[in-house]
Design a protein around this motif. Structure first.
Motif, PDB file in Angstrom:
ATOM      1  N   ALA A 104       0.854  -1.185   0.000  1.00 17.22           N
ATOM      2  CA  ALA A 104       0.000   0.000   0.000  1.00 17.22           C
ATOM      3  C   ALA A 104       0.888   1.232   0.000  1.00 17.22           C
ATOM      4  O   ALA A 104       1.926   1.254   0.673  1.00 17.22           O
ATOM      5  CB  ALA A 104      -0.915   0.010   1.227  1.00 17.22           C
ATOM      6  N   PHE A 105       0.505   2.230  -0.751  1.00 19.13           N
ATOM      7  CA  PHE A 105       1.114   3.548  -0.640  1.00 19.13           C
ATOM      8  C   PHE A 105       0.265   4.393   0.302  1.00 19.13           C
ATOM      9  O   PHE A 105      -0.969   4.336   0.261  1.00 19.13           O
ATOM     10  CB  PHE A 105       1.178   4.257  -1.993  1.00 19.13           C
ATOM     11  N   ILE A 106       0.925   5.197   1.129  1.00 21.75           N
ATOM     12  CA  ILE A 106       0.224   6.198   1.931  1.00 21.75           C
ATOM     13  C   ILE A 106       0.755   7.558   1.500  1.00 21.75           C
ATOM     14  O   ILE A 106       1.934   7.866   1.670  1.00 21.75           O
ATOM     15  CB  ILE A 106       0.411   5.957   3.433  1.00 21.75           C
ATOM     16  N   ASP A 107      -0.140   8.356   0.910  1.00 17.86           N
ATOM     17  CA  ASP A 107       0.175   9.588   0.207  1.00 17.86           C
ATOM     18  C   ASP A 107       1.079   9.289  -0.993  1.00 17.86           C
ATOM     19  O   ASP A 107       1.664   8.208  -1.097  1.00 17.86           O
ATOM     20  CB  ASP A 107       0.768  10.640   1.130  1.00 17.86           C
ATOM     21  N   CYS A 108       1.141  10.242  -1.927  1.00 19.74           N
ATOM     22  CA  CYS A 108       1.832   9.934  -3.181  1.00 19.74           C
ATOM     23  C   CYS A 108       2.551  11.120  -3.803  1.00 19.74           C
ATOM     24  O   CYS A 108       3.173  10.960  -4.858  1.00 19.74           O
ATOM     25  CB  CYS A 108       0.842   9.357  -4.198  1.00 19.74           C
ATOM     26  N   GLY A 109       2.472  12.303  -3.196  1.00 15.23           N
ATOM     27  CA  GLY A 109       3.110  13.443  -3.833  1.00 15.23           C
ATOM     28  C   GLY A 109       2.365  13.869  -5.082  1.00 15.23           C
ATOM     29  O   GLY A 109       1.141  13.726  -5.186  1.00 15.23           O
ATOM     30  N   THR A 110       3.096  14.391  -6.054  1.00 11.41           N
ATOM     31  CA  THR A 110       2.514  14.937  -7.278  1.00 11.41           C
ATOM     32  C   THR A 110       2.698  13.962  -8.438  1.00 11.41           C
ATOM     33  O   THR A 110       3.310  12.899  -8.287  1.00 11.41           O
ATOM     34  CB  THR A 110       3.196  16.269  -7.630  1.00 11.41           C
ATOM     35  N   GLN A 111       2.204  14.356  -9.596  1.00  8.35           N
ATOM     36  CA  GLN A 111       2.419  13.526 -10.787  1.00  8.35           C
ATOM     37  C   GLN A 111       3.916  13.325 -11.035  1.00  8.35           C
ATOM     38  O   GLN A 111       4.342  12.252 -11.474  1.00  8.35           O
ATOM     39  CB  GLN A 111       1.765  14.173 -12.004  1.00  8.35           C
ATOM     40  N   HIS A 112       4.715  14.318 -10.728  1.00  6.37           N
ATOM     41  CA  HIS A 112       6.161  14.220 -10.937  1.00  6.37           C
ATOM     42  C   HIS A 112       6.813  13.214  -9.991  1.00  6.37           C
ATOM     43  O   HIS A 112       7.970  12.826 -10.210  1.00  6.37           O
ATOM     44  CB  HIS A 112       6.814  15.588 -10.744  1.00  6.37           C
ATOM     45  N   SER A 113       6.100  12.792  -8.946  1.00  2.59           N
ATOM     46  CA  SER A 113       6.653  11.863  -7.956  1.00  2.59           C
ATOM     47  C   SER A 113       6.536  10.403  -8.378  1.00  2.59           C
ATOM     48  O   SER A 113       7.163   9.530  -7.764  1.00  2.59           O
ATOM     49  CB  SER A 113       5.925  12.038  -6.614  1.00  2.59           C
ATOM     50  N   ILE A 114       5.743  10.127  -9.400  1.00  2.66           N
ATOM     51  CA  ILE A 114       5.429   8.740  -9.742  1.00  2.66           C
ATOM     52  C   ILE A 114       6.673   7.903 -10.032  1.00  2.66           C
ATOM     53  O   ILE A 114       6.778   6.763  -9.550  1.00  2.66           O
ATOM     54  CB  ILE A 114       4.416   8.692 -10.902  1.00  2.66           C
ATOM     55  N   PRO A 115       7.670   8.390 -10.761  1.00  2.00           N
ATOM     56  CA  PRO A 115       8.865   7.553 -10.971  1.00  2.00           C
ATOM     57  C   PRO A 115       9.536   7.130  -9.666  1.00  2.00           C
ATOM     58  O   PRO A 115       9.988   5.988  -9.547  1.00  2.00           O
ATOM     59  CB  PRO A 115       9.778   8.461 -11.802  1.00  2.00           C
ATOM     60  N   ALA A 116       9.577   8.016  -8.670  1.00  2.00           N
ATOM     61  CA  ALA A 116      10.190   7.654  -7.387  1.00  2.00           C
ATOM     62  C   ALA A 116       9.385   6.571  -6.683  1.00  2.00           C
ATOM     63  O   ALA A 116       9.957   5.655  -6.069  1.00  2.00           O
ATOM     64  CB  ALA A 116      10.313   8.883  -6.496  1.00  2.00           C
ATOM     65  N   LEU A 117       8.065   6.625  -6.771  1.00  2.00           N
ATOM     66  CA  LEU A 117       7.227   5.621  -6.129  1.00  2.00           C
ATOM     67  C   LEU A 117       7.384   4.260  -6.809  1.00  2.00           C
ATOM     68  O   LEU A 117       7.515   3.224  -6.138  1.00  2.00           O
ATOM     69  CB  LEU A 117       5.767   6.063  -6.146  1.00  2.00           C
ATOM     70  N   LEU A 118       7.384   4.267  -8.139  1.00  5.32           N
ATOM     71  CA  LEU A 118       7.539   3.006  -8.866  1.00  5.32           C
ATOM     72  C   LEU A 118       8.940   2.435  -8.665  1.00  5.32           C
ATOM     73  O   LEU A 118       9.115   1.206  -8.592  1.00  5.32           O
ATOM     74  CB  LEU A 118       7.248   3.225 -10.351  1.00  5.32           C
ATOM     75  N   ASP A 119       9.933   3.305  -8.548  1.00  2.00           N
ATOM     76  CA  ASP A 119      11.291   2.840  -8.286  1.00  2.00           C
ATOM     77  C   ASP A 119      11.384   2.174  -6.916  1.00  2.00           C
ATOM     78  O   ASP A 119      12.072   1.167  -6.757  1.00  2.00           O
ATOM     79  CB  ASP A 119      12.265   4.014  -8.384  1.00  2.00           C
ATOM     80  N   ALA A 120      10.697   2.737  -5.914  1.00  2.00           N
ATOM     81  CA  ALA A 120      10.698   2.122  -4.582  1.00  2.00           C
ATOM     82  C   ALA A 120      10.086   0.727  -4.637  1.00  2.00           C
ATOM     83  O   ALA A 120      10.587  -0.210  -3.991  1.00  2.00           O
ATOM     84  CB  ALA A 120       9.934   3.003  -3.604  1.00  2.00           C
ATOM     85  N   LEU A 121       9.014   0.573  -5.400  1.00  2.94           N
ATOM     86  CA  LEU A 121       8.437  -0.761  -5.573  1.00  2.94           C
ATOM     87  C   LEU A 121       9.475  -1.723  -6.146  1.00  2.94           C
ATOM     88  O   LEU A 121       9.679  -2.832  -5.616  1.00  2.94           O
ATOM     89  CB  LEU A 121       7.243  -0.701  -6.531  1.00  2.94           C
ATOM     90  N   ALA A 122      10.108  -1.315  -7.221  1.00  2.00           N
ATOM     91  CA  ALA A 122      11.059  -2.200  -7.901  1.00  2.00           C
ATOM     92  C   ALA A 122      12.221  -2.565  -6.987  1.00  2.00           C
ATOM     93  O   ALA A 122      12.676  -3.721  -6.979  1.00  2.00           O
ATOM     94  CB  ALA A 122      11.566  -1.528  -9.182  1.00  2.00           C
ATOM     95  N   ARG A 123      12.719  -1.610  -6.200  1.00  2.00           N
ATOM     96  CA  ARG A 123      13.837  -1.892  -5.301  1.00  2.00           C
ATOM     97  C   ARG A 123      13.482  -2.936  -4.258  1.00  2.00           C
ATOM     98  O   ARG A 123      14.354  -3.623  -3.738  1.00  2.00           O
ATOM     99  CB  ARG A 123      14.297  -0.610  -4.593  1.00  2.00           C
ATOM    100  N   HIS A 124      12.210  -3.069  -3.976  1.00  2.00           N
ATOM    101  CA  HIS A 124      11.777  -4.041  -2.967  1.00  2.00           C
ATOM    102  C   HIS A 124      11.106  -5.254  -3.602  1.00  2.00           C
ATOM    103  O   HIS A 124      10.385  -6.005  -2.924  1.00  2.00           O
ATOM    104  CB  HIS A 124      10.871  -3.350  -1.949  1.00  2.00           C
ATOM    105  N   GLY A 125      11.378  -5.455  -4.887  1.00  2.00           N
ATOM    106  CA  GLY A 125      10.949  -6.681  -5.556  1.00  2.00           C
ATOM    107  C   GLY A 125       9.472  -6.767  -5.825  1.00  2.00           C
ATOM    108  O   GLY A 125       8.930  -7.870  -5.969  1.00  2.00           O
TER     109      GLY A 125
END
Length: 320
Positions: free
Chosen positions: A42-63
Motif C-alpha cells: 500500500a502507498f500512503i500519500d503519493c506526492g505529485t504527478q512528478h513523484s510517480i517515478p520515485a514511487l515506482l522505483d521504490a516498488l522495484a527496489r523491494h521486488g
C-alpha cells in the motif's frame, strides 16, 4: 544552508515501511510511504504527478510490481500529498484509493481543486510543481469513515478522522509498527533542524480550513495510543511523540495568540503576522539547539510561515 540529510532508515523497510522522497519542492521535504506485507503493498500519500517515478522505483527496489499494490491511502487531498493520485492509479491496475469522505469527490472530479490551486499559483507554476491532476474512476474510490480499516493481506491499517489542518484529513494507525501516518496533523519536522535534543517540530495550518481546537483534539487522539513512531509527510519517521505532541499544542496556542495580536497592527495583519511567526519559530529552533543559524532557520521555514499566516488569517476572519 546546512546540507539536508536523509532520514534513517530511508529505504530499509523496517516494519515493512519504506520512506520515499517524492522530490516535491526540495530534497527531504515531502514523503510518501510504502507499506509492504506478505508480497503486497500500500502507498500512503503519493506526492505529485512528478513523484510517480520515485514511487515506482521504490516498488522495484523491494521486488514488487505495480500489480502487487492493493491500496493508495490519502491522508488528505492537498496537492503535495494527493496531486499525483489519479495518474498513479493509472499505473496500479489492482489498487483502490482510500480517502476521507470530504475528499472523495475531489479525487473523482478534481476540477475544483485544480481551479483553486491555479487561481493561487497560475497555470505555469501548477504544471511545474504538480503536473496534470487526473481524475480517479469512482468505482476505484473507497470512502474511509472514522474507524475504517484497510486490510493489507491481514495487516490492519486503521483510518481515523483528524480535523484541524483540514476537514478532509485522516491519519492511519499501524499496530505492527505502533506508528501513525500523520499527514499534516502532527506538524512539520525537517531533518536539518535535528539536534542532540531530538526532532524539532512546527504546526502547520492550511489557508482554508485551519481550526485550532479540533487540531489540538486530533493531536491528543494520536498521542492517546502512546505511539512509538510518527510517519510525517514533512519529513520522515520520528519518535518522541509525547514531547513533540505537547510542543505542538503549546505552539498552536501561541500561533492563535500571535494572530489575535497582529490583527490590530498598524503595518497590516499579514506583515505583522508573518514577522511574529518567523520570530517565534526561529526562537524555538534556537532554544532547541538546532544546527542552523537564525538566518538559515528563517529561510528554511519561510514557505511554512507564509502558509501558517494565511491559515490563521482565514481562521480569524471566520471566527470574528
Amino acid at each position: 544552508m546546512t546540507s539536508l540529510r536523509e532520514p534513517a532508515p530511508h529505504d530499509s523497510a523496517e516494519h515493512g515501511i519504506v520512506t520515499i522522497d517524492t522530490g516535491f519542492h526540495r530534497p527531504v521535504f515531502d514523503a510518501a510511504y510504502l507499506v509492504i506485507e506478505n508480497g503486497r503493498a500500500a502507498f500512503i500519500d503519493c506526492g505529485t504527478q512528478h513523484s510517480i517515478p520515485a514511487l515506482l522505483d521504490a516498488l522495484a527496489r523491494h521486488g514488487l510490481t505495480p500489480a502487487e499494490v492493493d491500496w493508495l491511502i490519502l491522508t488528505h487531498v492537498h496537492l503535495d500529498h494527493a496531486g499525483g493520485a489519479g495518474a498513479l492509479m493509472q499505473r496500479l491496475p489492482n489498487a483502490r484509493l482510500v480517502v476521507h469522505p470530504r475528499g472523495a469527490a475531489h479525487m473523482i472530479d478534481p476540477s475544483r481543486l485544480v481551479a483553486g490551486a491555479t487561481a493561487v499559483y497560475g497555470e505555469q507554476e501548477m504544471t511545474r510543481s504538480y503536473g496534470e491532476i487526473v481524475p480517479v474512476p469512482a468505482p476505484r474510490v473507497v470512502v474511509a469513515e472514522d474507524g475504517h480499516v484497510v486490510n493489507l493481506v491481514g495487516r490492519a491499517l486503521l483510518c481515523v478522522d483528524t480535523p484541524g489542518h483540514a476537514r478532509h484529513h485522516l491519519c492511519v494507525w499501524d499496530e505492527r509498527s505502533r506508528g501513525w501516518f500523520t499527514g499534516d496533523t502532527f506538524g512539520l519536522s525537517y531533518r536539518e533542524f535535528d539536534s542532540a535534543h531530538g526532532p524539532f517540530i512546527v504546526p502547520t495550518s492550511s489557508p482554508v480550513q485551519f481550526e485550532p481546537e479540533p487540531l489540538k483534539a486530533s493531536i491528543r487522539a494520536l498521542l492517546a495510543r502512546d505511539p512509538d513512531w510518527m510517519y510525517v509527510t514533512h519529513y520522515g519517521r520520528i519518535g518522541d511523540a509525547q514531547r513533540l505532541g505537547a510542543d505542538l499544542i503549546e505552539q498552536i496556542d501561541a500561533m492563535v495568540r500571535l494572530a489575535r495580536e497582529a490583527r490590530s497592527a498598524s503595518d497590516g495583519l499579514h506583515a505583522r503576522l508573518t514577522e511574529s511567526l518567523a520570530d517565534h519559530f526561529v526562537a524555538r529552533a534556537r532554544s532547541h539547539a538546532s544546527p542552523l543559524s537564525d538566518e538559515q532557520a528563517r529561510a528554511a521555514l519561510a514557505v511554512d510561515v507564509e502558509l501558517n499566516a494565511q491559515g490563521l488569517e482565514v481562521w480569524l476572519a471566520r471566527a470574528g
